[in-house]
Every structure is written in C-alpha cells, then in structure tokens.
Scaffold this motif. Structure first.
Motif, mmCIF file in Angstrom:
data_model
loop_
_atom_site.group_PDB
_atom_site.id
_atom_site.type_symbol
_atom_site.label_atom_id
_atom_site.label_comp_id
_atom_site.label_asym_id
_atom_site.label_seq_id
_atom_site.Cartn_x
_atom_site.Cartn_y
_atom_site.Cartn_z
ATOM 1 N N VAL A 117 3.788 3.635 2.138
ATOM 2 C CA VAL A 117 4.361 2.359 2.900
ATOM 3 C C VAL A 117 4.066 0.932 2.347
ATOM 4 O O VAL A 117 2.548 0.694 1.990
ATOM 5 N N VAL A 118 5.088 0.300 1.895
ATOM 6 C CA VAL A 118 5.020 -0.809 1.334
ATOM 7 C C VAL A 118 5.681 -2.037 1.870
ATOM 8 O O VAL A 118 6.848 -1.940 2.328
ATOM 9 N N ALA A 119 5.011 -3.125 2.209
ATOM 10 C CA ALA A 119 5.667 -4.534 2.688
ATOM 11 C C ALA A 119 5.888 -5.219 1.762
ATOM 12 O O ALA A 119 4.930 -5.699 1.097
ATOM 13 N N THR A 120 7.057 -6.097 1.334
ATOM 14 C CA THR A 120 7.343 -7.202 0.685
ATOM 15 C C THR A 120 8.024 -8.256 1.431
ATOM 16 O O THR A 120 8.938 -7.980 2.457
ATOM 17 N N TRP A 121 7.786 -9.451 0.885
ATOM 18 C CA TRP A 121 8.493 -10.431 1.458
ATOM 19 C C TRP A 121 10.034 -10.578 0.834
ATOM 20 O O TRP A 121 10.191 -10.234 -0.310
ATOM 21 N N GLN A 122 10.919 -11.166 1.625
ATOM 22 C CA GLN A 122 12.329 -11.647 0.790
ATOM 23 C C GLN A 122 12.073 -12.785 -0.222
ATOM 24 O O GLN A 122 10.962 -13.120 -0.271
ATOM 25 N N SER A 123 13.221 -13.007 -0.794
ATOM 26 C CA SER A 123 13.050 -13.628 -2.305
ATOM 27 C C SER A 123 12.199 -15.104 -2.180
ATOM 28 O O SER A 123 11.706 -15.429 -3.220
ATOM 29 N N ARG A 124 12.204 -15.789 -1.115
ATOM 30 C CA ARG A 124 11.582 -17.057 -1.069
ATOM 31 C C ARG A 124 10.426 -17.192 -0.028
ATOM 32 O O ARG A 124 9.804 -18.076 0.276
ATOM 33 N N GLY A 125 9.852 -15.887 0.330
ATOM 34 C CA GLY A 125 8.485 -15.800 0.813
ATOM 35 C C GLY A 125 8.654 -15.912 2.356
ATOM 36 O O GLY A 125 9.652 -15.614 3.028
ATOM 37 N N ALA A 126 7.373 -16.557 2.945
ATOM 38 C CA ALA A 126 7.629 -16.460 4.339
ATOM 39 C C ALA A 126 6.730 -17.557 4.898
ATOM 40 O O ALA A 126 5.824 -18.155 4.001
ATOM 41 N N ALA A 127 6.540 -17.840 6.275
ATOM 42 C CA ALA A 127 5.575 -18.794 6.787
ATOM 43 C C ALA A 127 5.605 -20.173 6.150
ATOM 44 O O ALA A 127 6.714 -20.881 5.944
ATOM 45 N N THR A 128 4.334 -20.775 6.004
ATOM 46 C CA THR A 128 4.321 -22.055 5.419
ATOM 47 C C THR A 128 5.077 -22.148 3.899
ATOM 48 O O THR A 128 5.605 -23.197 3.611
ATOM 49 N N PHE A 129 4.950 -21.040 3.105
ATOM 50 C CA PHE A 129 5.280 -20.949 1.750
ATOM 51 C C PHE A 129 6.973 -21.038 2.141
ATOM 52 O O PHE A 129 7.557 -22.025 1.168
ATOM 53 N N LEU A 130 7.694 -20.481 2.840
ATOM 54 C CA LEU A 130 9.202 -20.621 2.998
ATOM 55 C C LEU A 130 9.331 -21.967 3.572
ATOM 56 O O LEU A 130 10.566 -22.534 3.043
ATOM 57 N N LEU A 131 8.682 -22.523 4.452
ATOM 58 C CA LEU A 131 9.014 -23.714 4.993
ATOM 59 C C LEU A 131 8.857 -24.960 3.646
ATOM 60 O O LEU A 131 9.777 -25.686 3.813
ATOM 61 N N LEU A 132 7.900 -24.984 3.186
ATOM 62 C CA LEU A 132 7.553 -25.682 2.180
ATOM 63 C C LEU A 132 8.823 -25.671 1.034
ATOM 64 O O LEU A 132 9.326 -26.794 0.438
ATOM 65 N N GLY A 133 9.103 -24.448 0.600
ATOM 66 C CA GLY A 133 10.292 -24.434 -0.264
ATOM 67 C C GLY A 133 11.507 -25.170 0.245
ATOM 68 O O GLY A 133 12.272 -25.708 -0.638
ATOM 69 N N LEU B 9 -9.977 6.554 -7.662
ATOM 70 C CA LEU B 9 -10.042 7.562 -6.733
ATOM 71 C C LEU B 9 -9.178 8.715 -7.362
ATOM 72 O O LEU B 9 -8.273 8.558 -8.298
ATOM 73 N N PRO B 10 -9.472 10.131 -6.764
ATOM 74 C CA PRO B 10 -8.972 11.244 -7.457
ATOM 75 C C PRO B 10 -7.308 11.447 -6.794
ATOM 76 O O PRO B 10 -6.840 10.724 -5.894
ATOM 77 N N ASP B 11 -6.627 12.067 -7.468
ATOM 78 C CA ASP B 11 -5.155 12.333 -7.215
ATOM 79 C C ASP B 11 -5.205 12.987 -5.866
ATOM 80 O O ASP B 11 -5.907 13.781 -5.332
ATOM 81 N N ALA B 12 -4.043 12.740 -5.159
ATOM 82 C CA ALA B 12 -3.678 13.441 -3.916
ATOM 83 C C ALA B 12 -4.661 13.694 -2.711
ATOM 84 O O ALA B 12 -5.019 14.775 -2.345
ATOM 85 N N GLN B 13 -5.334 12.232 -2.568
ATOM 86 C CA GLN B 13 -6.403 12.462 -1.583
ATOM 87 C C GLN B 13 -6.088 11.725 -0.170
ATOM 88 O O GLN B 13 -6.817 12.053 0.821
ATOM 89 N N PHE B 14 -4.989 11.118 -0.027
ATOM 90 C CA PHE B 14 -4.858 10.331 1.176
ATOM 91 C C PHE B 14 -3.317 10.912 1.778
ATOM 92 O O PHE B 14 -2.451 11.291 1.197
ATOM 93 N N ASP B 15 -3.423 10.842 3.199
ATOM 94 C CA ASP B 15 -2.185 11.301 3.854
ATOM 95 C C ASP B 15 -1.229 10.289 3.996
ATOM 96 O O ASP B 15 0.006 10.381 4.105
ATOM 97 N N ALA B 16 -1.650 8.929 3.945
ATOM 98 C CA ALA B 16 -0.915 7.677 3.998
ATOM 99 C C ALA B 16 -1.584 6.688 3.134
ATOM 100 O O ALA B 16 -2.854 6.423 3.398
ATOM 101 N N VAL B 17 -0.724 6.122 2.263
ATOM 102 C CA VAL B 17 -1.143 5.070 1.479
ATOM 103 C C VAL B 17 -0.449 3.669 1.579
ATOM 104 O O VAL B 17 0.976 3.778 1.571
ATOM 105 N N PHE B 18 -0.906 2.786 2.143
ATOM 106 C CA PHE B 18 -0.144 1.430 2.596
ATOM 107 C C PHE B 18 -0.249 0.273 1.595
ATOM 108 O O PHE B 18 -1.697 0.201 1.051
ATOM 109 N N SER B 19 0.365 -0.461 1.472
ATOM 110 C CA SER B 19 0.155 -1.861 0.823
ATOM 111 C C SER B 19 0.995 -2.957 1.527
ATOM 112 O O SER B 19 2.333 -3.016 1.300
ATOM 113 N N ILE B 20 0.277 -3.862 2.517
ATOM 114 C CA ILE B 20 1.198 -4.873 3.161
ATOM 115 C C ILE B 20 0.973 -6.174 2.311
ATOM 116 O O ILE B 20 -0.086 -6.883 2.308
#
Length: 259
Positions: free
Chosen positions: A136-152, A98-109
């Motif tokens: 805008v970026v979303a990340t989990w805390q160190s041990r993850g979430a949902a079933t991954f967190l429960l299993l850990g 993609l070209p530079d500087a094309q988007f008003d908002a860039v997300f990664s969830i």
C-alpha cells in the motif's frame, strides 16, 4: 543531495513534524488501513515511517508492526510511543535489511515517494511482501499538500516569474493513476487499485504570528526575503478572512496491490 534526501534534515525536523504533519498524514494512514483490514496475526512493515502515523494506527489492530526510517530522529519518535507490538529501526528503504517475503502488508505513506531511487524503494517493498500479501503506497498529487500546496499557489499568484519548489520525482511520476498502477506492477505487485482521497489541512491562522515555524520546512518559504514573506502572510490572512482556521483541501492517491 536535495534537503529532503538528507536524514539530518529530518532529524532536526522530527519533533516539529510530529506536532504539525503527523496529525494530518494520520488521516490518510487511516484511509490506507481501511482498504486493507489487519488482524492480530498480521505482520506489517511501514517503510519511511516518519513519526509513525501508519505504524501506530496499524498497531491498534493488534498486528505486529516494524516501522523503518532512515532518520534516527523519526525512529526515536516512534519508539517513544512505547507500544509493545511496534518495533522501530533505522533502515534505508532503498535497501531494506530484511529477508524476502516476510510481511503480510507493507505500507509507505508519503515515504517512498521521497526516495532518490523510488523505483528501488517500491521493488524493495514488493520483495519483502509475502505471496498473497499486499503493498500500500500513498502519494500526493503533483503540487503537494497542506502548507506546501498553499505556498505554491500563493507564489504563483504573487511572484509568477519565479519558479516554485521542485517536487520529488516520484510525485510527478505517480500523479496519474495509470502511471501509478504501472509502477506498482513494475515493482513486482499485481492487480493494483488506485483511489483518490481528499482531506482538509486545517491551518491555524494564529500560527501566522510565527510564520517561520509554520512554513519553515518549505523552500517556497525559505527562498523569500522578508518583504516577500510579509506579502505571503498577508495573502494567507486575506484568504482566511475572519475564519480562525483556513482549510486547505489536499488530495492523495492511495495504491493497493497484491504480491
């Protein structure tokens, strides 16, 4: 290559992910969107979009959305929604075509955090964000979430001598809000704001009748033998007691920064 770095893994998991993980990650996608309201004129990019929790929610604002993922199976799920203002393309988030500087908002969830070179992923997000736009970026805390967190947690209780699943490097590196903020600045953004958000993953106890379907995406499950798996299921049922739904509080960090 670790399993979560292989597009074939996600191709195979796409439909299951859409049914189980998508409704949960959509809660955090809505939180991310609430921090950066969009308009019908907004140009939005969703990097490592998965089955499109963020992209499809952003489209409801009328914004023009491009959703990218390295997994064709994930991209097919987004395209199948058939929304006229959402384009879905297979693309490597570490080298966006993609070209530079094309988007008003860039997300990664919960996407860039899975990359082998997550720093490059953040830098690519910043590169394609226009000046004055936001990442805008979303990340989990160190041990993850949902079933991954429960299993850990359960593995640590039942098999404390056995190491658990290794989390992606970025999850560890970005678990501290100050470190997260510094990483966004290093990528090319400025004035980052990091906030913690918690939602309950609602585990349907009836799904324990088919635990391989419920837990099968996690090495913390697949590395167990049948006896150990039975012990894990018994522990989950014990935690649920008589409740049909076992809530698993899961916390994410959402970072918003300006280009």
């Amino acid at each position: 290559m670790r399993e979560f770095e292989n597009p074939d893994h996600w191709d195979n998991a796409a439909r299951h992910y859409q049914q189980t993980a998508h409704p949960f990650t959509a809660l955090f996608a809505e939180d991310a969107l609430a921090r950066l309201p969009l308009t019908p004129g907004s140009r939005v990019l969703d990097v490592a979009a998965g089955t499109g929790a963020l992209a499809l929610a952003a489209a409801r604002s009328g914004a023009q959305v491009l959703a990218t993922d390295f997994s064709p199976g994930m991209v097919e799920c987004i395209a199948a929604a058939g929304l006229p203002n959402v384009e879905a393309r297979v693309m490597d988030g570490q080298a966006l075509d993609l070209p530079d500087a094309q988007f008003d908002a860039v997300f990664s969830i919960f996407g860039v955090i899975m990359f082998p070179d997550w720093r490059k992923g953040l830098a690519e997000m910043a590169r394609v964000t226009r000046p004055g736009g936001h990442g805008v970026v979303a990340t989990w805390q160190s041990r993850g979430a949902a079933t991954f967190l429960l299993l850990g947690e359960i593995r640590q209780k039942l098999f404390p001598e056995r190491p658990g699943m290794a989390m992606p490097e970025a999850v560890q590196a970005l678990s501290d809000p100050d470190d997260f903020a510094r990483a966004l600045v290093a990528a090319g953004y400025r004035d980052p704001c990091i906030e913690a958000v918690t939602h309950n993953y609602r585990l349907d106890v009836a799904a324990l009748d088919a635990p391989d379907t419920l837990f099968g995406m996690s090495p913390d499950w697949t590395s167990l033998d049948d006896v150990e798996k039975a012990a894990v299921v018994a522990e989950v049922r014990d935690r649920a007691a008589d409740r049909p739904i076992l809530p698993i509080p899961s916390t994410a960090l959402i970072g918003v920064a300006e280009r």
